[in-house]
Motif scaffolding. Structure first.
Motif, short mmCIF file in Angstrom:
data_model
loop_
_atom_site.label_atom_id
_atom_site.label_comp_id
_atom_site.label_asym_id
_atom_site.label_seq_id
_atom_site.Cartn_x
_atom_site.Cartn_y
_atom_site.Cartn_z
N MET A 47 0.83 -1.21 0.00
CA MET A 47 0.00 0.00 0.00
C MET A 47 0.86 1.26 0.00
SD MET A 47 -3.11 -1.19 2.57
CE MET A 47 -4.09 0.30 2.28
N ILE A 48 1.94 1.24 0.77
CA ILE A 48 2.87 2.38 0.76
C ILE A 48 3.48 2.54 -0.64
CG2 ILE A 48 5.02 3.30 1.71
CD1 ILE A 48 4.40 1.77 4.30
N ARG A 49 3.87 1.42 -1.24
CA ARG A 49 4.43 1.43 -2.60
C ARG A 49 3.45 2.03 -3.59
NH1 ARG A 49 4.04 -4.20 -4.37
NH2 ARG A 49 1.90 -3.51 -4.71
N ASP A 50 2.20 1.60 -3.53
CA ASP A 50 1.20 2.08 -4.48
C ASP A 50 0.95 3.57 -4.34
OD1 ASP A 50 0.99 -0.46 -5.43
OD2 ASP A 50 -0.93 -0.91 -4.47
N VAL A 51 0.88 4.06 -3.10
CA VAL A 51 0.67 5.49 -2.88
C VAL A 51 1.83 6.29 -3.45
CG1 VAL A 51 0.50 7.29 -1.12
CG2 VAL A 51 -0.81 5.18 -0.87
N LEU A 52 3.06 5.83 -3.25
CA LEU A 52 4.23 6.52 -3.80
C LEU A 52 4.24 6.50 -5.32
CD1 LEU A 52 7.04 5.29 -1.36
CD2 LEU A 52 5.98 7.54 -1.44
N CYS A 53 3.67 5.44 -5.90
CA CYS A 53 3.60 5.33 -7.36
C CYS A 53 2.40 6.08 -7.96
CB CYS A 53 3.53 3.87 -7.78
SG CYS A 53 5.05 2.93 -7.51
N LEU A 115 9.38 -4.72 -9.82
CA LEU A 115 8.55 -4.93 -11.01
C LEU A 115 7.54 -3.81 -11.19
CD1 LEU A 115 7.78 -8.78 -10.93
CD2 LEU A 115 9.31 -7.56 -12.48
N THR A 116 6.97 -3.34 -10.08
CA THR A 116 6.03 -2.22 -10.16
C THR A 116 6.70 -0.99 -10.74
OG1 THR A 116 4.78 -3.05 -8.24
CG2 THR A 116 4.46 -0.75 -8.82
N ALA A 117 7.93 -0.75 -10.35
CA ALA A 117 8.68 0.39 -10.90
C ALA A 117 8.94 0.21 -12.39
CB ALA A 117 10.00 0.56 -10.15
N TYR A 126 17.71 1.80 -11.58
CA TYR A 126 18.48 1.66 -10.35
C TYR A 126 17.83 2.27 -9.12
CZ TYR A 126 22.11 -0.23 -13.31
OH TYR A 126 22.79 -1.01 -14.20
N VAL A 127 17.94 3.59 -8.89
CA VAL A 127 17.51 4.16 -7.62
C VAL A 127 16.02 3.96 -7.36
CG1 VAL A 127 17.30 6.27 -6.26
CG2 VAL A 127 19.37 5.86 -7.60
N LEU A 128 15.18 4.37 -8.29
CA LEU A 128 13.74 4.25 -8.10
C LEU A 128 13.28 2.80 -7.93
CD1 LEU A 128 10.93 5.52 -7.96
CD2 LEU A 128 10.85 5.43 -10.46
N PRO A 129 13.64 1.89 -8.83
CA PRO A 129 13.20 0.50 -8.64
C PRO A 129 13.73 -0.13 -7.35
CG PRO A 129 13.96 0.85 -10.88
CD PRO A 129 14.35 2.06 -10.10
N ALA A 130 15.01 0.11 -7.04
CA ALA A 130 15.59 -0.48 -5.83
C ALA A 130 14.92 0.05 -4.57
CB ALA A 130 17.10 -0.21 -5.78
N MET A 131 14.61 1.35 -4.54
CA MET A 131 13.96 1.94 -3.37
C MET A 131 12.52 1.45 -3.23
SD MET A 131 16.08 3.56 -1.63
CE MET A 131 14.89 4.27 -0.49
N LEU A 132 11.82 1.32 -4.35
CA LEU A 132 10.45 0.79 -4.27
C LEU A 132 10.46 -0.67 -3.80
CD1 LEU A 132 8.40 2.16 -7.31
CD2 LEU A 132 8.21 2.74 -4.90
N GLY A 133 11.46 -1.43 -4.25
CA GLY A 133 11.60 -2.80 -3.78
C GLY A 133 11.83 -2.85 -2.28
N LEU A 134 12.70 -1.98 -1.79
CA LEU A 134 13.00 -1.92 -0.36
C LEU A 134 11.77 -1.52 0.45
CD1 LEU A 134 14.99 -1.92 2.04
CD2 LEU A 134 15.53 0.46 1.46
N ILE A 135 11.08 -0.48 0.00
CA ILE A 135 9.91 0.01 0.73
C ILE A 135 8.82 -1.06 0.79
CG2 ILE A 135 7.99 1.66 0.62
CD1 ILE A 135 10.08 3.68 -0.52
N THR A 136 8.61 -1.75 -0.33
CA THR A 136 7.61 -2.81 -0.36
C THR A 136 7.99 -3.95 0.58
OG1 THR A 136 7.21 -2.28 -2.70
CG2 THR A 136 6.28 -4.33 -1.86
N ALA A 137 9.28 -4.25 0.62
CA ALA A 137 9.76 -5.39 1.41
C ALA A 137 9.75 -5.14 2.91
CB ALA A 137 11.17 -5.78 0.95
N VAL A 138 10.06 -3.92 3.33
CA VAL A 138 10.19 -3.66 4.78
C VAL A 138 9.04 -2.85 5.35
CG1 VAL A 138 12.70 -3.72 4.52
CG2 VAL A 138 11.53 -1.51 4.56
N GLY A 139 8.21 -2.25 4.50
CA GLY A 139 7.14 -1.38 5.01
C GLY A 139 6.16 -2.09 5.91
#
Length: 214
Positions: A47-53, A115-117, A126-139
């Protein structure tokens, strides 16, 4: 979204919902509290990932498959728990199951975030996909731990968030060089390997307080 994204989304949801339910059981919560923790862990990061996207309302609300899977996982764990009570010596097994489910969730949601990125902003690397992956994984895990009144594991668990970042960067490097499905499974396996190896060998990041004690 692709079938690959859906597979990892469901896999991560079940794994994280199980870990959330496990924390609820450990904190001796009732079935509602256990379900809340399972849901927040299972869909919170997404949900955090989707809002950021800019995906609003979040996918978990418009297509509530993950939400229902989280609730179902919590109910199954809650109702089966009394039939599988483990003696005190079995705490090692409980810890093992928690770490395994949490690791699977971390790896799977790293993949779905990246993948969403790729699907939403294919021009960014790099930066955007990796950060979205991290946020989705730990949020979701951060929300779980805060609601359970304990320090989020991402802040002290060695080679946890770093494993997610490494998996996300690996996906970015391999993206375009082979099929996205293969890239996803390679990254998933890589994050799993890093976390399992870190747990088994006791890999740790630099810790100032440990250095001061010397």
């Amino acid at each position: 979204m692709s079938i690959t994204w859906l597979i990892f989304e469901i896999l991560g949801t079940v794994a994280f919902a199980f870990s959330g339910a496990g924390v609820g059981l450990y904190r001796r919560m009732d079935i509602f509290g256990i379900t809340v923790l399972a849901v927040m862990t299972g869909v919170g990061g997404g949900m955090i990932r989707d809002v950021l996207c800019g995906i609003t309302p979040p996918t978990a609300l418009t297509h509530p498959d993950s939400l229902l899977v989280s609730i179902g996982t919590a109910l199954v764990v809650s109702f089966l728990y009394p039939f599988f009570r483990i003696p005190k010596r079995g705490k090692i097994l409980i810890s093992f199951l928690y770490h395994i489910s949490d690791t699977i969730g971390l790896a799977a949601f790293t993949v779905t975030g990246v993948l969403t990125a790729f699907y939403t902003w294919p021009a960014y690397h790099y930066v955007l996909p990796a950060m979205l992956g991290l946020i989705t994984a730990v949020g979701g895990g951060i929300i779980r731990d805060m609601m359970a009144r304990r320090m989020p594991v991402v802040l002290y668990m060695d080679v946890y968030a770093i494993a997610s970042v490494a998996g996300g960067l690996l996906m970015c490097i391999l993206h375009g060089r082979m099929s996205l499905s293969l890239v996803s499974w390679i990254a998933f396996s890589f994050v799993l390997f890093l976390r399992v190896a870190a747990i088994h060998f006791g890999w740790q990041l630099y810790h100032p307080h440990r250095r001061m004690r010397r």
